[in-house]
Design a protein around this motif. Structure first.
Motif, PDB file in Angstrom:
ATOM      1  N   UNK A 211       0.814  -1.223   0.000  1.00 26.61           N
ATOM      2  CA  UNK A 211       0.000   0.000   0.000  1.00 26.61           C
ATOM      3  C   UNK A 211       0.845   1.268   0.000  1.00 26.61           C
ATOM      4  N   UNK A 212       2.089   1.168   0.406  1.00 32.18           N
ATOM      5  CA  UNK A 212       2.972   2.338   0.357  1.00 32.18           C
ATOM      6  C   UNK A 212       3.234   2.777  -1.074  1.00 32.18           C
ATOM      7  N   UNK A 213       3.012   1.881  -2.028  1.00 32.12           N
ATOM      8  CA  UNK A 213       3.311   2.167  -3.432  1.00 32.12           C
ATOM      9  C   UNK A 213       2.044   2.131  -4.289  1.00 32.12           C
ATOM     10  N   UNK A 214       0.912   2.247  -3.625  1.00 28.90           N
ATOM     11  CA  UNK A 214      -0.386   2.224  -4.295  1.00 28.90           C
ATOM     12  C   UNK A 214      -0.789   3.635  -4.712  1.00 28.90           C
ATOM     13  N   UNK A 215      -1.040   3.877  -6.000  1.00 27.45           N
ATOM     14  CA  UNK A 215      -1.531   5.200  -6.420  1.00 27.45           C
ATOM     15  C   UNK A 215      -2.845   5.561  -5.730  1.00 27.45           C
ATOM     16  N   UNK A 216      -3.720   4.584  -5.548  1.00 23.69           N
ATOM     17  CA  UNK A 216      -5.012   4.837  -4.943  1.00 23.69           C
ATOM     18  C   UNK A 216      -4.890   5.295  -3.494  1.00 23.69           C
ATOM     19  N   UNK A 217      -3.901   4.749  -2.775  1.00 18.08           N
ATOM     20  CA  UNK A 217      -3.769   5.004  -1.340  1.00 18.08           C
ATOM     21  C   UNK A 217      -2.724   6.059  -1.015  1.00 18.08           C
ATOM     22  N   UNK A 218      -2.242   6.784  -2.023  1.00 15.88           N
ATOM     23  CA  UNK A 218      -1.136   7.702  -1.810  1.00 15.88           C
ATOM     24  C   UNK A 218      -1.411   8.730  -0.726  1.00 15.88           C
ATOM     25  N   UNK A 219      -2.641   9.236  -0.647  1.00 22.28           N
ATOM     26  CA  UNK A 219      -2.976  10.256   0.342  1.00 22.28           C
ATOM     27  C   UNK A 219      -3.362   9.668   1.700  1.00 22.28           C
ATOM     28  N   UNK A 220      -3.589   8.361   1.738  1.00 24.00           N
ATOM     29  CA  UNK A 220      -4.169   7.753   2.938  1.00 24.00           C
ATOM     30  C   UNK A 220      -3.206   6.880   3.727  1.00 24.00           C
ATOM     31  N   UNK A 221      -2.250   6.253   3.060  1.00 24.98           N
ATOM     32  CA  UNK A 221      -1.339   5.349   3.755  1.00 24.98           C
ATOM     33  C   UNK A 221      -0.262   6.171   4.464  1.00 24.98           C
ATOM     34  N   UNK A 222      -0.087   6.000   5.775  1.00 25.26           N
ATOM     35  CA  UNK A 222       0.841   6.855   6.527  1.00 25.26           C
ATOM     36  C   UNK A 222       2.267   6.862   5.986  1.00 25.26           C
ATOM     37  N   UNK A 223       2.709   5.748   5.408  1.00 24.18           N
ATOM     38  CA  UNK A 223       4.083   5.653   4.921  1.00 24.18           C
ATOM     39  C   UNK A 223       4.128   5.599   3.399  1.00 24.18           C
TER      40      UNK A 223
END
Length: 397
Positions: free
Chosen positions: A28-40
């Motif tokens: 998830x650290x390298x997910x475009x979708x989660x870029x704003x949401x994943x803390x790292x």
């Protein structure tokens, strides 16, 4: 299969489902979708990560709840309903009560360190840093975090006592001879729960029990419970193995194509407590998620029963350590990923370092602090020489 032997394929699948969660969270650290949401979240990302990560997300927890239901039924058969509940409260609920506060404390300490020490902050970490300077900043709502499955299982075990005690209808026996009908109809039973949630399905982390999770994960648990006495049903589904795999991949491809791009914090806040609008599109993507979850869970159960229904010392060690590793993995993973934000390494190398580094630290800590200590007895049970076979088989789900 003898009921006095360890259920190897379920043991191995449980460890697989647990450890796959570490790779999912690392990705998830390298997910475009989660870029704003994943803390790292890292500045580097790839659409391939989203495709693979959320494919695993579609079946990992459904598969886990099937296995949990299976072992609950095994316990009822071997020890009785009351002993099952006592065992599950000790192996599932008590670890939740003990370790959730410790994990939360470690998160507070870890974020405090990251805010001060990390130069290239992720968007989420930057927001945490900003809010830490605001004395009147709102506190996050209470959450069960990545241990939400233990919280939900507690309710499922309590409901099991009521259902087994007062409902004598053997529904599983009715479907054993109808594999094609089951494959067509069973996923549709999940749609009413899925349709109430935004895609991809969120983790029901809230302290308030989420009814949709009862209607989704609860039905997978119920299927696993019925499967214990009807394992031949997996053999009846074998002729459809390739069809299930192809349909899962195709269905997931269609589902993934409907997902938007990056999800912003503002979108999450706007959607909080508010389900999606009911529409034909929402029903369609809900059905796709349900079919992929069911088909891939069945596919992995059948393959594992056929190919991986065996055990050795290495796999036993992996299976026994996976519970502990999953409990502690998220703070460990985030520390590693926060440190990687300032190193600017290639994406694949960072992913391998964070995922396998977390596994290594988790396993070493298991060997040193858990395996032969009361913590290990709490998580895996204290084995006695006179009861080795039973305790091996009744490993926590």
């Amino acid at each position: 299969m003898s009921r006095d032997s360890r259920v190897h394929y379920m043991d191995n699948l449980r460890a697989f489902a647990m450890l796959l969660g570490i790779f999912f969270h690392a990705a998830l650290a390298y997910s475009p979708m989660m870029n704003q949401l994943w803390p790292a979240s890292d500045p580097q990302n790839s659409a391939v990560v989203d495709v693979l990560a959320f494919f695993s997300h579609s079946f990992r927890m459904p598969l886990f709840f099937v296995i949990a239901g299976f072992f609950a039924a095994l316990l009822v058969k071997k020890r009785g309903l009351g002993a099952m509940l006592k065992n599950r409260l000790q192996r599932v609920t008590l670890p939740l009560v003990i370790f959730l506060p410790l994990v939360m404390i470690s998160m507070v300490v870890m974020f405090g360190w990251a805010v001060e020490a990390i130069e290239n902050k992720s968007p989420m970490l930057g927001m945490v840093a900003m809010m830490s300077q605001m004395p009147d900043a709102p506190t996050p709502p209470p959450s069960t975090m990545h241990l939400w499955f233990l919280y939900n299982l507690t309710f499922f075990y309590l409901l099991t006592v009521l259902v087994v005690k007062y409902c004598k209808f053997d529904w599983m026996r009715r479907i054993v001879n109808m594999p094609k009908t089951f494959l067509l109809i069973a996923p549709l039973l999940l749609v009413p729960a899925v349709v109430s949630q935004h895609a991809p399905l969120p983790a029901p982390e809230q302290l308030t029990p989420q009814l949709w999770a009862f209607g989704y994960h609860g039905l997978f648990y119920l299927f696993g419970y019925g499967l214990y006495k009807n394992e031949e049903f997996l053999d009846a589904l074998k002729p459809y193995l390739v069809i299930m795999l192809v349909a899962s991949i195709a269905g997931y491809g269609i589902f993934h194509s409907t997902l938007g791009g990056e999800v912003s914090m503002q979108q999450v806040m706007e959607q909080a407590g508010k389900g999606p609008e009911l529409s034909l599109h929402q029903v369609g993507i809900s059905a796709l998620q349900a079919y992929v979850g069911v088909f891939m869970s069945l596919f992995l159960l059948i393959v594992s029963k056929t190919v991986f229904n065996k055990q050795n010392a290495f796999m036993r060690g992996v299976a026994n350590s996976s519970y502990w590793i999953y409990i502690v993995h998220l703070p460990v993973l985030w520390v590693i990923q926060f440190l990687l934000l300032d190193l600017h390494l290639p994406l694949l190398l960072e992913f391998l370092i964070s995922s396998f580094g977390t596994l290594a630290i988790g396993y070493i800590s298991y060997l040193i602090f858990v395996k032969h200590t009361p913590i290990g007895w709490l998580l895996n049970g204290r084995r006695k020489a006179s009861d080795t076979n039973v305790n091996n088989e009744l490993i926590k789900s």
